[in-house]
Design a protein around this motif. Sequence first.
Motif, mmCIF file in Angstrom:
data_model
loop_
_atom_site.group_PDB
_atom_site.id
_atom_site.type_symbol
_atom_site.label_atom_id
_atom_site.label_comp_id
_atom_site.label_asym_id
_atom_site.label_seq_id
_atom_site.Cartn_x
_atom_site.Cartn_y
_atom_site.Cartn_z
ATOM 1 N N THR A 54 23.152 18.032 -55.199
ATOM 2 C CA THR A 54 23.385 17.832 -56.541
ATOM 3 C C THR A 54 22.097 18.553 -57.157
ATOM 4 O O THR A 54 22.260 19.243 -58.329
ATOM 5 C CB THR A 54 23.411 16.511 -56.687
ATOM 6 O OG1 THR A 54 24.670 15.991 -56.254
ATOM 7 C CG2 THR A 54 23.605 16.228 -58.158
ATOM 8 N N LEU A 55 20.951 18.267 -56.801
ATOM 9 C CA LEU A 55 19.628 19.154 -57.325
ATOM 10 C C LEU A 55 19.870 20.546 -57.663
ATOM 11 O O LEU A 55 19.461 21.120 -58.647
ATOM 12 C CB LEU A 55 18.488 18.755 -56.481
ATOM 13 C CG LEU A 55 18.239 17.177 -56.445
ATOM 14 C CD1 LEU A 55 16.998 17.012 -55.608
ATOM 15 C CD2 LEU A 55 17.834 16.554 -58.091
ATOM 16 N N ALA A 74 10.197 18.247 -62.374
ATOM 17 C CA ALA A 74 10.123 18.510 -60.921
ATOM 18 C C ALA A 74 11.411 17.910 -60.443
ATOM 19 O O ALA A 74 12.013 17.144 -61.089
ATOM 20 C CB ALA A 74 8.955 17.697 -60.230
ATOM 21 N N PHE A 75 11.813 18.253 -59.188
ATOM 22 C CA PHE A 75 13.111 17.971 -58.692
ATOM 23 C C PHE A 75 12.633 17.373 -57.156
ATOM 24 O O PHE A 75 12.053 18.022 -56.280
ATOM 25 C CB PHE A 75 14.229 19.046 -58.628
ATOM 26 C CG PHE A 75 14.630 19.722 -59.837
ATOM 27 C CD1 PHE A 75 15.708 19.160 -60.327
ATOM 28 C CD2 PHE A 75 13.665 20.275 -60.698
ATOM 29 C CE1 PHE A 75 16.303 19.796 -61.666
ATOM 30 C CE2 PHE A 75 14.107 20.928 -61.913
ATOM 31 C CZ PHE A 75 15.405 20.621 -62.302
ATOM 32 N N GLY A 106 23.840 12.423 -60.305
ATOM 33 C CA GLY A 106 24.495 12.345 -58.886
ATOM 34 C C GLY A 106 25.327 11.216 -59.046
ATOM 35 O O GLY A 106 25.967 10.817 -60.030
ATOM 36 N N GLY A 107 25.715 10.517 -57.771
ATOM 37 C CA GLY A 107 26.749 9.487 -57.429
ATOM 38 C C GLY A 107 25.721 8.024 -57.485
ATOM 39 O O GLY A 107 24.737 7.955 -57.904
ATOM 40 N N GLY A 108 26.610 7.058 -57.242
ATOM 41 C CA GLY A 108 26.092 5.912 -57.177
ATOM 42 C C GLY A 108 24.622 5.583 -56.615
ATOM 43 O O GLY A 108 23.765 5.166 -56.930
ATOM 44 N N THR A 130 27.641 12.499 -62.186
ATOM 45 C CA THR A 130 28.110 13.910 -61.755
ATOM 46 C C THR A 130 29.660 13.484 -61.421
ATOM 47 O O THR A 130 30.325 14.527 -61.036
ATOM 48 C CB THR A 130 27.518 14.416 -60.574
ATOM 49 O OG1 THR A 130 27.218 13.784 -59.562
ATOM 50 C CG2 THR A 130 25.935 15.007 -61.128
ATOM 51 N N SER A 131 30.088 12.373 -61.511
ATOM 52 C CA SER A 131 31.315 12.087 -61.011
ATOM 53 C C SER A 131 31.929 10.668 -61.846
ATOM 54 O O SER A 131 30.982 10.223 -62.172
ATOM 55 C CB SER A 131 31.746 11.987 -59.753
ATOM 56 O OG SER A 131 31.336 10.929 -59.240
#
Length: 372
Positions: A54-55, A74-75, A106-108, A130-131
Motif C-alpha cells: 500500500t505504501l 516519511a513512509f 490502507g485497511g483496518g 484504501t477499500s
Amino acid sequence: MPTKITQVTPVTTDINSLFVSPTQVMQGEGVISQAGETISRLGKRPLVVGGKETLGMMSDYLKPVFQKFKLTGAFDSYAPDCSETSLKTLSKTTQDHQADLIIGVGGGKALDTAKLLAHQQKLPIVTIPTSGATCAAWTALSNIYTNQGAFQYDVPLSRCPELLILDYDLIKTAPKRTLVAGIGDAIAKWYEASVSSGQSKATLTIAAVQQARVLRDILLQKSVSALDNIGGEDWREVVNATVLLAGVIGGLGGANCRTVAAHAVHNGLTHIPAAHDALHGEKVAYGILVQLRLEEMLQGNQLATTSRQQLLKFYEKIGLPKSLEDLGLSQVTLEELRRAAVVTCHPNSDIHRLPFKVSPEQLLSAMVSTLE
C-alpha cells in the motif's frame, strides 16, 4: 492449553464522553489531491503508516501533495501486524523523523496501527482507507494482535481522527472482495447493537440502534447492484455505508452499543492460523450466523431463525461465507475449533453481552451448524 489473552488498562475518560466522529471528512473522486492544504494545517512532517504494498501505491498519490505544500514526509510499514512490536518500531521511526502528524493508509489493521501510534505520540491523525472493508478510518478504537495475527485486546482512543479522506477513485482500485467483506462487517452492527442496546432508553443509543437498522436495510437493498457496477451510485452509497455510517453508529452508541458475538467469534477465529486468509469482515459475517444460531438454540428465538435464513440467501448472492468450509476451515481439527471457542468465551469477551450465558461447547455447536 487455552490461548492466553493479555489485557491493558483502557484510556480513562469521563463515562459520559462520546467520540462521535472525525473532525473533518473529505469525500469525493480524486479528493486526495485536493487535501494538501488541510493536511498541511495539521503538520509539516507527516509519517505515513501502512502495509508495504500500500505504501508503494500511496506514494504516487501523496508525494505530489507533499511537494506542493512543502511537507517533509516519511513512509514506514506496520509489519509484521498491528502488534505491540510494530508500534515500538514505529514509535522510533516517529521520533527519528521528528514527525508532527501521522497519516494512516490502507485497511483496518493499518489504520488501527496508525491511530494508536498517533494516540501514543500525542499527534494528530489522518486516515485514508484504501477499500470499503471496515469503518476503522472513522472510529476512536484500535485492535491489537500478536505478530502472528491473533487478536489480543482493543484500545479505546482519546478521539476520532482529525481528518478522514475517502477518495472514491482510490477505493475503486481495491479488489471487489474487500467491499464484500466490508458489507459483512457493517451489517453486523444491526444484529449486535439490537441485542446489546435494543432496550436502551438513552437517546443517542436509541439513535445508534436505529441507524444500525438503516445501515442493514441499505446493504440488503443495494449491495448486489453496487457489486455489479463498481463506481456507480449504489456502489458509492454502499461504500459510504461501510466506511462512514458504520462509524457513525459506533460513535453515537459508544460503550452502550458494543459488538457482541459476531465480532467475538472473529476474535476467536484469529487464533486459528488457517483462518488468517479470511478477511476481517468475512469472519464477522460468519460470526453473525453463529450469534443467530446461539439465539435459536439457547432462547428458542424464531425471529433469529428467520433472520439467519434471510442472511444465508443474501450471503449467497454477494459471496460472503456461510460456514466454516466457506472460510477455508474444513480441515481444521476439532481441538483447534474448541480452542477458538474458549478464546471467544474469555471472561472479558463481548460475547457475554448476549442476554444469556454461553459456554465454549455451546458456541462450538453453533459454529458447526450455521447452515441448519
